[in-house]
Design a protein around this motif. Sequence first.
Motif, PDB file in Angstrom:
ATOM      1  N   UNK A   1      26.016 -34.147  48.410  1.00 35.17           N
ATOM      2  CA  UNK A   1      26.832 -35.217  48.218  1.00 35.17           C
ATOM      3  C   UNK A   1      27.800 -35.018  47.052  1.00 35.17           C
ATOM      4  N   UNK A   2      27.406 -34.474  45.794  1.00 36.80           N
ATOM      5  CA  UNK A   2      28.210 -34.250  44.719  1.00 36.80           C
ATOM      6  C   UNK A   2      29.398 -33.181  44.867  1.00 36.80           C
ATOM      7  N   UNK A   3      28.933 -32.144  45.550  1.00 31.35           N
ATOM      8  CA  UNK A   3      29.891 -31.078  45.919  1.00 31.35           C
ATOM      9  C   UNK A   3      30.733 -31.469  46.851  1.00 31.35           C
ATOM     10  N   UNK A   4      30.552 -32.157  47.880  1.00 36.45           N
ATOM     11  CA  UNK A   4      31.716 -32.845  48.746  1.00 36.45           C
ATOM     12  C   UNK A   4      32.707 -33.727  48.030  1.00 36.45           C
ATOM     13  N   UNK A   5      32.132 -34.429  47.081  1.00 37.78           N
ATOM     14  CA  UNK A   5      32.940 -35.437  46.276  1.00 37.78           C
ATOM     15  C   UNK A   5      33.834 -34.623  45.502  1.00 37.78           C
ATOM     16  N   UNK A   6      33.128 -33.669  44.753  1.00 36.50           N
ATOM     17  CA  UNK A   6      34.177 -32.640  43.840  1.00 36.50           C
ATOM     18  C   UNK A   6      35.168 -31.885  44.816  1.00 36.50           C
ATOM     19  N   UNK A   7      34.865 -31.729  46.070  1.00 34.60           N
ATOM     20  CA  UNK A   7      36.037 -30.916  47.057  1.00 34.60           C
ATOM     21  C   UNK A   7      37.006 -31.746  47.147  1.00 34.60           C
ATOM     22  N   UNK A   8      36.479 -33.256  47.672  1.00 36.76           N
ATOM     23  CA  UNK A   8      37.655 -34.269  48.185  1.00 36.76           C
ATOM     24  C   UNK A   8      38.634 -34.396  46.927  1.00 36.76           C
ATOM     25  N   UNK A   9      38.067 -34.130  45.695  1.00 34.54           N
ATOM     26  CA  UNK A   9      39.049 -34.575  44.662  1.00 34.54           C
ATOM     27  C   UNK A   9      39.650 -33.378  43.926  1.00 34.54           C
ATOM     28  N   UNK A  10      39.727 -32.008  44.703  1.00 33.78           N
ATOM     29  CA  UNK A  10      40.491 -31.093  44.241  1.00 33.78           C
ATOM     30  C   UNK A  10      39.821 -29.732  43.575  1.00 33.78           C
ATOM     31  N   UNK A  11      38.326 -29.843  43.482  1.00 34.00           N
ATOM     32  CA  UNK A  11      37.550 -29.008  42.860  1.00 34.00           C
ATOM     33  C   UNK A  11      36.957 -28.187  43.925  1.00 34.00           C
ATOM     34  N   UNK A  12      37.386 -26.767  43.909  1.00 35.21           N
ATOM     35  CA  UNK A  12      36.883 -25.810  44.953  1.00 35.21           C
ATOM     36  C   UNK A  12      35.745 -25.242  44.304  1.00 35.21           C
ATOM     37  N   UNK A  13      34.537 -25.038  44.973  1.00 38.27           N
ATOM     38  CA  UNK A  13      33.373 -24.662  44.482  1.00 38.27           C
ATOM     39  C   UNK A  13      32.873 -23.380  45.270  1.00 38.27           C
ATOM     40  N   UNK A  14      32.613 -22.235  44.602  1.00 37.89           N
ATOM     41  CA  UNK A  14      32.034 -20.992  45.298  1.00 37.89           C
ATOM     42  C   UNK A  14      30.761 -20.680  44.571  1.00 37.89           C
ATOM     43  N   UNK A  15      29.773 -20.458  45.504  1.00 36.31           N
ATOM     44  CA  UNK A  15      28.414 -20.224  45.062  1.00 36.31           C
ATOM     45  C   UNK A  15      28.110 -18.956  45.216  1.00 36.31           C
ATOM     46  N   UNK A  16      27.563 -17.919  44.326  1.00 35.85           N
ATOM     47  CA  UNK A  16      27.008 -16.768  44.324  1.00 35.85           C
ATOM     48  C   UNK A  16      25.398 -16.579  44.047  1.00 35.85           C
ATOM     49  N   UNK A  17      24.601 -16.144  45.176  1.00 33.99           N
ATOM     50  CA  UNK A  17      23.400 -15.654  44.762  1.00 33.99           C
ATOM     51  C   UNK A  17      23.434 -14.097  44.644  1.00 33.99           C
ATOM     52  N   UNK A  18      23.366 -13.599  43.698  1.00 31.73           N
ATOM     53  CA  UNK A  18      23.232 -11.881  43.535  1.00 31.73           C
ATOM     54  C   UNK A  18      21.834 -11.533  43.981  1.00 31.73           C
ATOM     55  N   UNK A  19      21.743 -10.894  45.115  1.00 28.65           N
ATOM     56  CA  UNK A  19      20.523 -10.510  45.892  1.00 28.65           C
ATOM     57  C   UNK A  19      19.918  -9.234  45.433  1.00 28.65           C
ATOM     58  N   UNK A  20      18.861  -9.162  44.538  1.00 27.85           N
ATOM     59  CA  UNK A  20      18.732  -8.174  43.896  1.00 27.85           C
ATOM     60  C   UNK A  20      17.086  -7.630  44.541  1.00 27.85           C
ATOM     61  N   UNK A  21      16.899  -6.627  44.861  1.00 31.35           N
ATOM     62  CA  UNK A  21      15.652  -6.089  45.239  1.00 31.35           C
ATOM     63  C   UNK A  21      14.498  -6.035  44.024  1.00 31.35           C
ATOM     64  N   UNK A  22      13.308  -6.314  44.518  1.00 32.04           N
ATOM     65  CA  UNK A  22      12.334  -6.476  43.541  1.00 32.04           C
ATOM     66  C   UNK A  22      12.121  -5.010  42.818  1.00 32.04           C
ATOM     67  N   UNK A  23      12.413  -3.968  43.606  1.00 34.34           N
ATOM     68  CA  UNK A  23      12.246  -2.640  42.934  1.00 34.34           C
ATOM     69  C   UNK A  23      13.268  -2.191  42.070  1.00 34.34           C
ATOM     70  N   UNK A  24      14.527  -2.729  42.447  1.00 32.24           N
ATOM     71  CA  UNK A  24      15.757  -2.440  41.559  1.00 32.24           C
ATOM     72  C   UNK A  24      15.522  -3.381  40.191  1.00 32.24           C
ATOM     73  N   UNK A  25      15.009  -4.396  40.192  1.00 38.92           N
ATOM     74  CA  UNK A  25      14.760  -5.219  39.144  1.00 38.92           C
ATOM     75  C   UNK A  25      13.748  -4.491  38.174  1.00 38.92           C
ATOM     76  N   UNK A  26      12.597  -3.866  38.698  1.00 35.01           N
ATOM     77  CA  UNK A  26      11.777  -3.209  37.986  1.00 35.01           C
ATOM     78  C   UNK A  26      12.410  -1.821  37.344  1.00 35.01           C
ATOM     79  N   UNK A  27      13.357  -1.280  38.155  1.00 36.87           N
ATOM     80  CA  UNK A  27      14.119  -0.021  37.194  1.00 36.87           C
ATOM     81  C   UNK A  27      14.861  -0.495  36.069  1.00 36.87           C
ATOM     82  N   UNK A  28      15.505  -1.835  36.223  1.00 38.41           N
ATOM     83  CA  UNK A  28      16.275  -2.577  35.406  1.00 38.41           C
ATOM     84  C   UNK A  28      15.487  -2.860  34.265  1.00 38.41           C
ATOM     85  N   UNK A  29      14.428  -3.595  34.272  1.00 41.65           N
ATOM     86  CA  UNK A  29      13.423  -3.757  33.381  1.00 41.65           C
ATOM     87  C   UNK A  29      12.860  -2.602  32.564  1.00 41.65           C
ATOM     88  N   UNK A  30      12.584  -1.458  33.019  1.00 43.66           N
ATOM     89  CA  UNK A  30      12.275  -0.428  32.477  1.00 43.66           C
ATOM     90  C   UNK A  30      13.344   0.409  31.583  1.00 43.66           C
TER      91      UNK A  30
END
Length: 288
Positions: free
Chosen positions: A165-194
């Motif tokens: 409801x909040x995002x639809x309200x914002x859109x109706x009043x001129x705010x364009x919302x784009x949402x990103x989920x950066x999809x990382x693998x568990x193995x790549x996370x392990x490498x980056x932690x190391x």
Amino acid sequence: MKIKTKQFRVEEGSNVDLDKWPTLVDPFYESKENYQEMLRGHVARLAEQQKLLYASNRHAILLIFQAMDAAGKDGVIQHVMSGVNPQGCQVFSFKHPSATELKHDFLWRTTRDLPERGRIGIFNRSYYEEVLIVRVHPEILQSEAVPNGPAGKQFWHKRYRSIRDAEKHLHANGTRIVKFFLHLSKEEQRKRFLARIDEPDKNWKFSAADIEERKYWDDYMKAYEHCLSETSLEEAPWYVVPADDKQNTRLIVSQIILETIEDLKMSYPETSPARRKELLKLRRQLAK
């Protein structure tokens, strides 16, 4: 290679199974030099669009970034937004809520930081933490003093509805919302932690809490699946962006942002005859 952004978009009403969404795709660049050239092109176009956004003063842009630790949110924001005028763009990071913030509803603290018309706002984490980390660790709700306590699935559905409801309200009043989920693998996370442990200049990025949260990986994936399924809207879509290749991630994100802003079909305000006459008069005075 053309980036077809639709393949990363979560369609409204779809049920997301993250096992079916890739964390790595074929690179859209041919070499490091080609990547840099492509990104420079995106950044230059984005800078021009930001000027139009500010001049037209009709819309605001809100970019939301969510991800597991080490997915590269900070790097994406730094590289993609590098050419945008800082006066027209603000970045907000949301950590643990303060005592004052806990006295309000869960959307209150982020609402204060929404972008004005003509500006780009970036949320590095956001109100979505309230249906992600809070869902994985429901004990956090005790500090939020939720009326009558959580009520299972219905509790989360109500939070999703509040967000929609909040995002639809914002859109109706001129705010364009784009949402990103950066999809990382568990193995790549392990490498980056190391790498954060092995490379001294990255030590500051690492904490024992990162390892502790990694134990809840499956729970987080389920929380993200519910969140993406429930809150990807036509007006405010989620994009699941493969994050195992940082360069590819930045190109995909920048292309999506560009398409979103360019679709607004903005133009610089036209000068009226009266205003033009006034400007010419001022010019004659300056030319003396």
